[in-house]
Design a protein around this motif. Structure first.
Motif: not given
Ligand code: FES
Length: 102
Positions: A32, A36, A15, A11
């Protein structure tokens, strides 16, 4: 011999974005994509060393921020004839942590 190097939690890479890391003298961009997927490429465009970590990500490609060369994130190949190639590093995810083979 190549070894798996722990990078960061998944994380921590945005994204459709990238995160820059340095291993020794080598700067690596961790990408990323929207779906994902994680990719790791040397942070240097084969054209004139543009910082790929600052490029635009779309599908499994990155567009270099300097002169808009598109590169395939899977193999580092430019999507233009004779556009060259950037080194790609294998990646794996374990317990939410990204590792790259360096
Ligand atoms: S440096 Fe990447 S397209 Fe020119």
């Amino acid at each position: 011999m190549a070894t798996w190097i722990k990078i960061t939690e998944i994380e921590n890479v945005p994204s459709m974005g990238a995160r820059k890391v340095e291993i020794g003298e080598t700067e690596i961009a961790i990408f990323k994509t929207k779906d994902g997927s994680i990719f790791a490429l040397e942070n240097s465009c084969p054209h004139k060393n543009g910082k790929l970590s600052e490029g635009l990500i779309h599908e499994h490609k990155v567009t270099c921020p300097l002169h808009n060369l598109d590169l395939n994130l899977k193999d580092g190949q430019a999507l233009e004839e004779n556009g060259g190639c950037t080194k790609v590093f294998d990646t794996k995810i374990e317990n939410n942590i990204i590792y790259i083979l360096f």
